[in-house]
Scaffold this active site. Sequence first.
Site, PDB file in Angstrom:
ATOM      1  N   ARG A  90       0.697  -1.401  -0.036  1.00 42.47           N
ATOM      2  CA  ARG A  90      -0.123   0.173   0.013  1.00 42.47           C
ATOM      3  C   ARG A  90       0.985   1.237  -0.070  1.00 42.47           C
ATOM      4  O   ARG A  90       0.847   2.033   1.054  1.00 42.47           O
ATOM      5  CB  ARG A  90      -0.907   0.077   1.346  1.00 42.47           C
TER       6      ARG A  90
ATOM      7  N   GLN B 135      -0.052   2.062  -6.239  1.00 40.03           N
ATOM      8  CA  GLN B 135      -1.511   2.711  -6.470  1.00 40.03           C
ATOM      9  C   GLN B 135      -2.248   2.146  -7.377  1.00 40.03           C
ATOM     10  O   GLN B 135      -3.521   1.434  -7.510  1.00 40.03           O
ATOM     11  CB  GLN B 135      -1.742   3.810  -5.933  1.00 40.03           C
TER      12      GLN B 135
ATOM     13  N   ASP C 216      -2.988  -1.831  -7.080  1.00 36.15           N
ATOM     14  CA  ASP C 216      -3.613  -2.245  -6.009  1.00 36.15           C
ATOM     15  C   ASP C 216      -4.853  -2.714  -6.169  1.00 36.15           C
ATOM     16  O   ASP C 216      -5.836  -1.938  -6.045  1.00 36.15           O
ATOM     17  CB  ASP C 216      -3.467  -0.908  -5.054  1.00 36.15           C
TER      18      ASP C 216
ATOM     19  N   SER D 103      -7.611  -2.159  -3.267  1.00 34.70           N
ATOM     20  CA  SER D 103      -8.282  -0.945  -3.241  1.00 34.70           C
ATOM     21  C   SER D 103      -9.235  -0.785  -4.275  1.00 34.70           C
ATOM     22  O   SER D 103     -10.262  -0.222  -4.394  1.00 34.70           O
ATOM     23  CB  SER D 103      -7.098   0.219  -3.554  1.00 34.70           C
TER      24      SER D 103
ATOM     25  N   TYR E 155      -2.289  -0.221   8.840  1.00 31.76           N
ATOM     26  CA  TYR E 155      -3.695  -0.911   9.045  1.00 31.76           C
ATOM     27  C   TYR E 155      -3.998  -0.570  10.568  1.00 31.76           C
ATOM     28  O   TYR E 155      -3.322  -0.397  11.468  1.00 31.76           O
ATOM     29  CB  TYR E 155      -3.466  -2.519   9.013  1.00 31.76           C
TER      30      TYR E 155
END
Length: 394
Positions: free
Chosen positions: A122, A127, A130, A133, A226
Amino acid sequence: MYVNVAVLKETQPHERRVALVPSVVAKLIKLGAKLHMQSGAGDAIKLYDAAFKDVVFMDDRKALVSDADVVLAVQPPALEVIDAMKEGAILISFIFAKKEQALVKRLLEKKVTCFAMERVPRITRAQAMDALSSQSALAGYYAVQLGATHLARILPKITTAAGVIGPAKVLVMGLGVAGLEAIATAHRLGAVVEGYDVRPETEEQAQSLGAKFVETGVDARGEGGYARELSSEEKTKVAAVLTEHIQQADLIITTAAIPGRPSPKLISKKQVAGMKAGAVIVDLSAEGGGNCDDTQPGETVLIGQITIVAPLNIPSLLGEDASELYAKNQYNLLALMMKDNIITLDWDDEILAKTVLTHAGEMRDHAPKNKAKHEAKHGERTKHKVNGPATKVA
Ligand SMILES: NC(=O)c1ccc[n+]([C@@H]2O[C@H](COP(=O)([O-])OP(=O)(O)OC[C@H]3O[C@@H](n4cnc5c(N)ncnc54)[C@H](O)[C@@H]3O)[C@@H](O)[C@H]2O)c1
């Protein structure tokens, strides 16, 4: 010279997504791919074989993968797919290794280099790769639509000659990618939205999307951005604050998750019993057991006067958009390793080093031996760094 890429038709029940879409075909060919696809791979989302130009279709799955340098899929493939793969070939799909021990064993035996999509780090540079996501954003949007169809009332405020109705109150619990998208969607639809998470940095994110943040005074930031699990004292403190907000909500969307752990329980049976008649909970954490004590994963249940909806694999329900984003995530990952018609695996690339699960018959998911020393030297982001020679295929 080219890289043989094979795309599987998904076989798991209710999986409608596909790992290749027409908009990605030309880009992969430009990197040096020769594309093969299992016949009917996109049928579930009405993406028929004819929509794919410059792709060779094959009926026989084993023949399809037996000559492939790279196999692309969404869900973890069946064991016989791995058996049919060439030694040293690459597999890219979701794996979730803890639940797929037999598959991992087979990947090691066949010396398959497996990149597990859920392992993409992450970090900003990753991105575009990902998939957790991209798929979660769709799920967050869909949760609001789903909740709205189960409510016997509307979300926005509407003024009619007979009087004013609405707006509905929506509470979103767990403000990761899915939760923030749910807030944005509910806000766009005119609801009054509240958001709650144990990571304090989500307060500003929730507010910027139009929600009021529910402050409980508990900070549960864990490793790698997280959340960590709450202690029982923290749970009691949080429950005391949340009860009031839960009981005022018309629609609650829960998305809370802790990596590698069952979904945390955020709504007790007692809290459900105290909710407004006709209220709806959409539990996006059903795969991990659910965020509500009354959740039944995969089912829609009526508990007293409260409807609890807990669908599994929501991205598959939005298979067309989910496939589009997933295929682009995979393309971006492949672009890190494919150039000029060959594959080069550079293990000094943080994204490849952290996403790989198995390589050359070894597990590559290990943390460094002296974690504290390593993190002091390299920082948190490189803790799974794997060193090895570049590997060329073809
Ligand atoms: N490229 C990037 O920089 C990038 C991309 C995506 C996500 N992220 C970050 O990764 C992290 C995880 O995102 P995700 O969408 O995978 O989240 P997730 O699916 O792991 O969890 C969903 C949310 O549940 C929350 N949660 C856990 N326990 C809870 C509890 N008891 N009560 C309330 N909420 C609880 C978590 O804090 C999280 O916000 C976040 O910090 C996110 O910002 C970073």
